[in-house]
Design an enzyme around this catalytic site. Structure first.
Site, PDB file in Angstrom:
ATOM      1  N   GLY A 276      24.982 -76.153 -49.560  1.00 10.86           N
ATOM      2  CA  GLY A 276      26.087 -77.111 -49.557  1.00 10.86           C
ATOM      3  C   GLY A 276      27.401 -76.354 -49.556  1.00 10.86           C
TER       4      GLY A 276
ATOM      5  CG  LEU B  97      25.818 -75.285 -54.876  1.00 11.93           C
ATOM      6  CD1 LEU B  97      25.239 -73.947 -54.492  1.00 11.93           C
ATOM      7  CD2 LEU B  97      26.434 -75.214 -56.289  1.00 11.93           C
TER       8      LEU B  97
ATOM      9  NE  ARG C 240      44.458 -66.760 -36.859  1.00 18.91           N
ATOM     10  CZ  ARG C 240      45.430 -66.164 -36.168  1.00 18.91           C
ATOM     11  NH1 ARG C 240      45.981 -66.798 -35.135  1.00 18.91           N
ATOM     12  NH2 ARG C 240      45.834 -64.949 -36.491  1.00 18.91           N
TER      13      ARG C 240
ATOM     14  CG  ASP D 187      31.214 -72.885 -47.259  1.00 18.80           C
ATOM     15  OD1 ASP D 187      32.104 -73.586 -46.729  1.00 18.80           O
ATOM     16  OD2 ASP D 187      30.003 -73.024 -47.035  1.00 18.80           O
TER      17      ASP D 187
END
Length: 403
Positions: free
Chosen positions: A122, A125, A323, A358
């Site tokens: 996720g 997460l 980017r 992430d």
């Protein structure tokens, strides 16, 4: 200089028979060092350096504190040591920051040929785990906010997150719900296809559960709330309104909101609905992470300058443009645009880019929320992401993390 001046002042007061400051010399000095001085330098470019040496200043203060106590025979040394431990504990409590990461974690099934492996995944997460791995938990605690079922998969998730020092006390368990599920199918050429089953996942209802109001009240007291476009997309319109109200309350209480655009078209009824939701979201956002490809997909072709201008116009003070393998850009209020190059890797070293964005956000925030400047934070973001993509899976082994 401050220490010497204060000591001389106290000595003169004592020699003239005047009363010493109350309730105690030590606490007054303590208040200056820990409370007043940080705010006095909050707008200074040296604030990052001050925060890093805050503990050293604190220790220097107490060395003087004990000397003063001895000089005026106010306390014996053992008592001073006891007080040192007590106030040291108070300092940790007062200066410790809290961040809650809001979103969804799903059961992941990954298939390649006849091999099938199971894990958890996720976007938010991933970010929560990578923040927790890169900060001192005495300075910044990380909590994850979602809803799970009462099944064994959900229990395994909680146990895994707790081992990563991610707080789980704000996670609801719903008896009639399960976590979402997705499958990654990899063909002979290495191309991946994703299949999702999440329409009735527990995480979609975290703001509708029995404990939702109490959790929202607690979240409103956090220093930072982090969420992504997926965190918004999985909610009903009614739950999304509740979330916006929560974010506004948190900001009124002095907290900051951090948003990652992470746009997934299949989770939204239309681009127009998404644009409207993002505009409301950005209006209560302090730090925005924008993946440039996602911005183009949602809003159409635009220059980087136009993207930054649009986001700043919505009210965001700190805009971070991601980017991919290119340099990232950071726009801060009334400061020149900051460009930080990415870590260059040979193509053969890149194994899995699943959690690249992430982990970049996590690395950036690990430094930024600990007092680091934007350029230093961006370098850490690039380092974290470049390390993660050299391993298979969204969460790499702890031993593989960069120093």
């Amino acid at each position: 200089m401050f220490f010497s001046t204060m000591l001389l002042t106290l000595y003169k007061m004592r020699s003239r028979g005047e009363d010493l400051p109350s309730p105690s010399i030590g606490i007054n000095l303590y208040n200056f060092i820990v409370i007043v001085h940080p705010y006095a330098v909050s707008s200074s470019p040296h604030r990052c350096a001050f925060n890093r040496f805050n503990r050293q200043l604190f220790n220097r203060f107490f060395a003087l504190y004990i000397k003063i106590k001895r000089c005026f025979k106010i306390l014996t040394l053992p008592a001073s040591k006891a007080r040192l431990e007590q106030i040291n504990s108070e300092l940790i409590t007062m200066t410790k920051k809290t961040i809650a990461v809001i979103g969804e974690c799903m059961i992941e099934l990954s298939q390649k040929s006849s091999d099938l492996s199971r894990g958890f995944g996720g976007d938010t997460l991933n970010t929560a785990v990578y923040i927790a791995r890169q900060v001192d938990e005495q300075q910044l605690s990380v909590d994850y906010v979602t809803a799970l079922g009462t099944d064994t998969f959900s229990s395994e998730m909680l146990a895994a997150w707790q081992q990563e020092k991610v707080g789980t006390s704000l996670i609801q368990r719903m008896e009639n719900k399960l976590p979402g599920l997705y499958v990654i199918e990899t063909d002979a050429q290495g191309e991946r296809t994703f299949y999702y089953w999440r329409n009735d996942a527990a995480a979609r209802f975290w703001l509708e559960g029995e404990q939702a109001d109490e959790i929202a009240r607690k979240l409103a007291q956090f220093d930072y709330l982090y969420l992504s476009g997926i965190s918004l997309a999985i909610l009903s319109p009614q739950s999304r309104e509740k979330l916006m109200a929560l974010l506004a309350t948190c900001r009124q209480n002095g907290g900051k909101v951090i948003f990652d655009n992470n746009y997934r078209p299949r989770l939204w009824p239309s681009a127009e609905v998404t644009q409207a939701a993002y505009q409301v979201m950005l209006a209560c956002t302090d730090i925005a992470f924008l993946t440039l490809d996602d911005e183009t997909l949602l809003w159409g072709e635009a220059s980087v300058e136009q993207v930054i201008a649009r986001t700043r116009a919505a009210g965001v003070n700190e805009v971070v443009i991601k980017r991919g393998a290119e340099s990232c850009l950071v726009s801060l209020a009334e400061q020149p645009l900051i460009e930080v190059p990415a870590v260059k890797l040979p193509a053969s070293s890149v194994v899995d880019t699943t959690a690249a964005g992430d982990s970049f956000s996590a690395g950036y925030l690990a430094v930024r929320l600990s007092g680091g400047c934007a350029e230093e934070a961006a370098r850490r973001g690039h380092l974290t992401a470049s390390t993660v993509i050299q391993h298979r899976g969204a969460i790499i082994p702890l031993s593989a993390m960069p120093e």
